[in-house]
Design a protein around this motif. Structure first.
Motif, mmCIF file in Angstrom:
data_model
loop_
_atom_site.group_PDB
_atom_site.id
_atom_site.type_symbol
_atom_site.label_atom_id
_atom_site.label_comp_id
_atom_site.label_asym_id
_atom_site.label_seq_id
_atom_site.Cartn_x
_atom_site.Cartn_y
_atom_site.Cartn_z
ATOM 1 N N LEU A 185 0.192 -1.497 0.043
ATOM 2 C CA LEU A 185 -0.220 -0.291 0.012
ATOM 3 C C LEU A 185 0.511 1.341 0.082
ATOM 4 C CD1 LEU A 185 -2.927 -1.402 2.267
ATOM 5 C CD2 LEU A 185 -2.873 -0.622 -0.116
ATOM 6 N N ALA A 186 2.021 0.938 0.831
ATOM 7 C CA ALA A 186 3.153 2.214 0.948
ATOM 8 C C ALA A 186 3.503 2.675 -0.794
ATOM 9 C CB ALA A 186 3.915 2.527 1.951
ATOM 10 N N GLU A 187 2.990 2.068 -2.147
ATOM 11 C CA GLU A 187 3.879 1.673 -2.623
ATOM 12 C C GLU A 187 3.209 2.598 -3.687
ATOM 13 O OE1 GLU A 187 6.101 1.680 -5.870
ATOM 14 O OE2 GLU A 187 6.623 0.991 -4.047
ATOM 15 N N ILE A 188 1.619 1.759 -3.298
ATOM 16 C CA ILE A 188 0.589 2.443 -4.516
ATOM 17 C C ILE A 188 0.026 3.480 -4.195
ATOM 18 C CG2 ILE A 188 -1.325 1.959 -5.445
ATOM 19 C CD1 ILE A 188 -0.860 -0.824 -5.044
ATOM 20 N N LEU A 189 -0.314 4.270 -2.787
ATOM 21 C CA LEU A 189 -1.523 5.008 -2.298
ATOM 22 C C LEU A 189 -0.353 6.693 -2.009
ATOM 23 C CD1 LEU A 189 -3.009 4.006 0.337
ATOM 24 C CD2 LEU A 189 -4.205 4.279 -1.922
ATOM 25 N N PRO A 190 0.660 6.200 -2.103
ATOM 26 C CA PRO A 190 1.438 8.187 -2.539
ATOM 27 C C PRO A 190 1.670 8.030 -3.188
ATOM 28 C CG PRO A 190 2.892 6.718 -0.825
ATOM 29 C CD PRO A 190 1.496 5.673 -1.299
ATOM 30 N N LYS A 191 1.729 7.359 -4.496
ATOM 31 C CA LYS A 191 1.879 7.972 -5.818
ATOM 32 C C LYS A 191 0.790 8.589 -6.240
ATOM 33 C CE LYS A 191 5.469 4.514 -6.913
ATOM 34 N NZ LYS A 191 5.849 3.469 -8.098
ATOM 35 N N LEU A 192 -0.580 7.680 -5.885
ATOM 36 C CA LEU A 192 -1.968 8.898 -6.491
ATOM 37 C C LEU A 192 -2.290 10.428 -5.932
ATOM 38 C CD1 LEU A 192 -3.944 5.512 -5.573
ATOM 39 C CD2 LEU A 192 -3.034 6.274 -7.552
ATOM 40 N N PRO A 193 -2.829 10.967 -7.409
ATOM 41 C CA PRO A 193 -2.469 12.665 -7.327
ATOM 42 C C PRO A 193 -3.453 12.614 -6.446
ATOM 43 C CG PRO A 193 -3.210 11.339 -8.960
ATOM 44 C CD PRO A 193 -3.055 10.742 -8.744
ATOM 45 N N ALA A 194 -3.437 13.627 -5.920
ATOM 46 C CA ALA A 194 -4.400 14.961 -4.653
ATOM 47 C C ALA A 194 -6.062 14.635 -5.714
ATOM 48 C CB ALA A 194 -4.315 16.324 -4.927
ATOM 49 N N ASP A 195 -5.772 14.764 -7.202
ATOM 50 C CA ASP A 195 -6.859 14.842 -8.160
ATOM 51 C C ASP A 195 -7.677 13.809 -8.304
ATOM 52 O OD1 ASP A 195 -5.238 14.177 -9.798
ATOM 53 O OD2 ASP A 195 -5.330 16.396 -11.080
ATOM 54 N N PHE A 196 -7.443 12.852 -8.104
ATOM 55 C CA PHE A 196 -7.598 11.176 -8.184
ATOM 56 C C PHE A 196 -9.160 11.238 -7.786
ATOM 57 C CE2 PHE A 196 -7.925 6.705 -7.086
ATOM 58 C CZ PHE A 196 -7.014 6.270 -8.110
ATOM 59 N N PRO A 197 -9.974 11.170 -9.220
ATOM 60 C CA PRO A 197 -10.850 11.206 -9.462
ATOM 61 C C PRO A 197 -12.040 10.065 -8.977
ATOM 62 C CG PRO A 197 -10.215 10.316 -11.668
ATOM 63 C CD PRO A 197 -9.228 9.836 -10.882
ATOM 64 N N ALA A 198 -11.893 8.829 -8.558
ATOM 65 C CA ALA A 198 -12.640 7.653 -8.045
ATOM 66 C C ALA A 198 -11.974 7.865 -6.197
ATOM 67 C CB ALA A 198 -11.637 6.164 -8.440
ATOM 68 N N ALA A 199 -13.137 7.216 -5.456
ATOM 69 C CA ALA A 199 -13.008 6.777 -3.512
ATOM 70 C C ALA A 199 -12.085 5.597 -3.917
ATOM 71 C CB ALA A 199 -13.885 6.459 -3.289
ATOM 72 N N ILE A 200 -11.268 5.126 -2.841
ATOM 73 C CA ILE A 200 -10.858 3.975 -2.528
ATOM 74 C C ILE A 200 -10.886 3.507 -1.607
ATOM 75 C CG2 ILE A 200 -8.743 3.239 -2.868
ATOM 76 C CD1 ILE A 200 -7.064 4.871 -4.466
ATOM 77 N N LEU A 201 -11.175 2.130 -1.817
ATOM 78 C CA LEU A 201 -11.927 0.825 -0.360
ATOM 79 C C LEU A 201 -10.603 0.101 -0.013
ATOM 80 C CD1 LEU A 201 -15.514 0.807 -0.624
ATOM 81 C CD2 LEU A 201 -14.436 2.717 0.404
ATOM 82 N N ILE A 202 -10.129 0.558 0.733
ATOM 83 C CA ILE A 202 -9.232 -0.429 0.854
ATOM 84 C C ILE A 202 -9.154 -2.331 2.287
ATOM 85 C CG2 ILE A 202 -7.336 -1.613 1.906
ATOM 86 C CD1 ILE A 202 -5.952 1.366 0.998
ATOM 87 N N VAL A 203 -9.076 -3.566 2.644
ATOM 88 C CA VAL A 203 -9.730 -4.297 3.803
ATOM 89 C C VAL A 203 -8.082 -5.105 3.017
ATOM 90 C CG1 VAL A 203 -10.092 -6.849 3.612
ATOM 91 C CG2 VAL A 203 -12.543 -5.040 3.272
ATOM 92 N N GLN A 204 -7.043 -4.674 4.134
ATOM 93 C CA GLN A 204 -5.776 -4.922 5.286
ATOM 94 C C GLN A 204 -6.520 -6.024 6.042
ATOM 95 O OE1 GLN A 204 -2.569 -4.410 4.278
ATOM 96 N NE2 GLN A 204 -2.613 -6.246 5.500
ATOM 97 N N HIS A 205 -5.866 -7.202 6.416
ATOM 98 C CA HIS A 205 -6.271 -8.522 7.125
ATOM 99 C C HIS A 205 -5.408 -7.678 8.725
ATOM 100 C CE1 HIS A 205 -7.670 -11.636 4.046
ATOM 101 N NE2 HIS A 205 -8.718 -10.622 4.651
ATOM 102 N N MET A 206 -5.995 -7.367 8.994
ATOM 103 C CA MET A 206 -4.582 -6.236 10.441
ATOM 104 C C MET A 206 -6.152 -6.326 11.268
ATOM 105 S SD MET A 206 -2.291 -4.236 9.624
ATOM 106 C CE MET A 206 -0.582 -4.154 9.024
ATOM 107 N N PRO A 207 -5.725 -6.176 12.921
ATOM 108 C CA PRO A 207 -6.431 -6.643 13.863
ATOM 109 C C PRO A 207 -7.251 -4.695 14.315
ATOM 110 C CG PRO A 207 -4.316 -6.834 14.880
ATOM 111 C CD PRO A 207 -4.685 -7.331 13.437
#
Length: 359
Positions: A185-207
């Motif tokens: 996720l740290a590889e992908i998300l910082p590369k997405l711009p402030a004007d990214f036109p879609a919502a992003i929902l994430i399921v990460q298996h964590m407590p």
């Protein structure tokens, strides 16, 4: 293949309990123990372990310092961090994952209940030991990017020939990930711009606690807002929400808006949150305006949900085997023929940007 495990923990009760339980597992041939990071570093060349279980909090030389030295001397030796389910334990564990630990497991919260503690150790550690024992450690860089989706060119990494779905706007990107997830996720998300036109929902298996801290850390690196999901929140483009630990995350339409929903319905694929739950709801609400992304992780959570997204005309990307810590979740989806693109993690952000910009 019989495995040799090295358990590193300064608490004698933890060392004894973990080594005793792991010794009952047929696939594990031997279990060695070390009471400190320094002793562990001396023992590694002596016992030649296949995997290390490493305590996070230890005196003199803590888990992070020990991990750094293990990575320097033995870069391919799998390491599972073993941490308490506390805010401090979660924060340190996330640091360890960013420093190259392969995975983590939480310690039993009540060591006085022998049966419960033993079952917890078996459930938490054994599947991860088996999954990681045959893989190499992989390091993932996470450079930030200032690219705008409006300026994405054909040079961005995506196989356009693989995209043969009906062209339509992408309103939602749903991401499922497990083992190796924080770095992915740290590889992908910082590369997405402030004007990214879609919502992003994430399921990460964590407590619990882990997901909140991970969201805060990712938010500090990203141009778009990142937060742990709160039930009832209106889904908006250019925002990232992460499923809270121990809660499923899904979306529901409310008249002309879409809301986030969290619940504690039974686990699926032994997971809560589960990727399948999110993906099914995304397929139902967004149909062919959805993109499902399945990243590194054990098991097959996300396979059924990917089938739903694919069936309604949505898109599916998966991480490739070479860049995955464990090619379980993405591998199942790829082998089912559902993936339009199978990509290394360092090309995934470009692929997502390209698809969103072209639709």
């Amino acid at each position: 293949m019989k495995l040799h495990v090295l358990v590193v923990d300064d608490a004698v009760i933890v060392r004894n309990r973990v080594s005793k339980i792991l010794s009952t597992v047929p696939e594990i041939e031997a279990v060695s123990v070390a009471a400190s990071g320094k002793i562990a570093l001396l023992k590694i060349p002596q016992v030649n372990p296949d995997i290390i279980i490493l305590d996070v909090e230890m005196p003199e030389m803590d888990g992070l310092e020990t991990l750094v030295e293990i990575r320097r001397q033995y870069p391919k030796l799998p390491v599972i961090m073993f941490s308490a389910l506390t805010v401090l334990g979660a924060a340190t564990t996330l640091d360890a994952l960013m420093l190259g630990a392969n995975d983590y497991a939480t310690k039993p919260s009540n060591l006085t209940s022998i049966e419960a503690a033993n079952q917890h150790i078996l459930t938490e550690l054994v599947p991860k030991i088996k999954a990681l024992s045959a893989v190499e450690t992989r390091f993932i860089a996470s450079p930030a990017s200032t690219v705008s989706y409006k300026n994405v060119t054909n040079q961005d990494a995506i196989n356009q020939d693989a995209i043969n779905r009906v062209s339509t706007s992408i309103d939602i990107v749903a991401i499922g990930v497990s083992t190796g997830g924080p770095n992915a996720l740290a590889e992908i998300l910082p590369k997405l711009p402030a004007d990214f036109p879609a919502a992003i929902l994430i399921v990460q298996h964590m407590p619990p606690m882990f997901t909140k801290l991970m969201a805060e850390r990712l938010a500090s690196k990203c141009q778009i807002p990142v937060a742990e999901a709160i039930c009832g929140t209106t889904v908006k483009p250019g925002h990232v929400w992460i499923a809270p630990g121990d809660y499923h995350l899904l979306v529901e339409r409310d008249n002309n808006t879409v809301k986030l929903v969290t619940n504690q319905a039974p686990p699926e694929n032994s997971c809560r949150p589960a990727v399948d739950v999110l993906f099914r709801s995304v397929a139902k609400v967004y149909g062919n305006k959805s993109l499902g992304v399945v990243l590194t992780g054990m098991g097959k959570d996300g396979l059924q949900g990917a089938e739903h997204i694919h069936a309604c005309g949505g898109h599916i990307f998966v991480q490739d085997q070479a860049s995955s810590v464990v090619w379980g979740m993405p591998g199942f989806v790829a082998n089912a023929g559902l993936a339009e693109s199978i990509l290394p993690i360092n090309q995934m952000a470009g692929a997502i940007l390209r698809l969103v910009a072209d639709n």
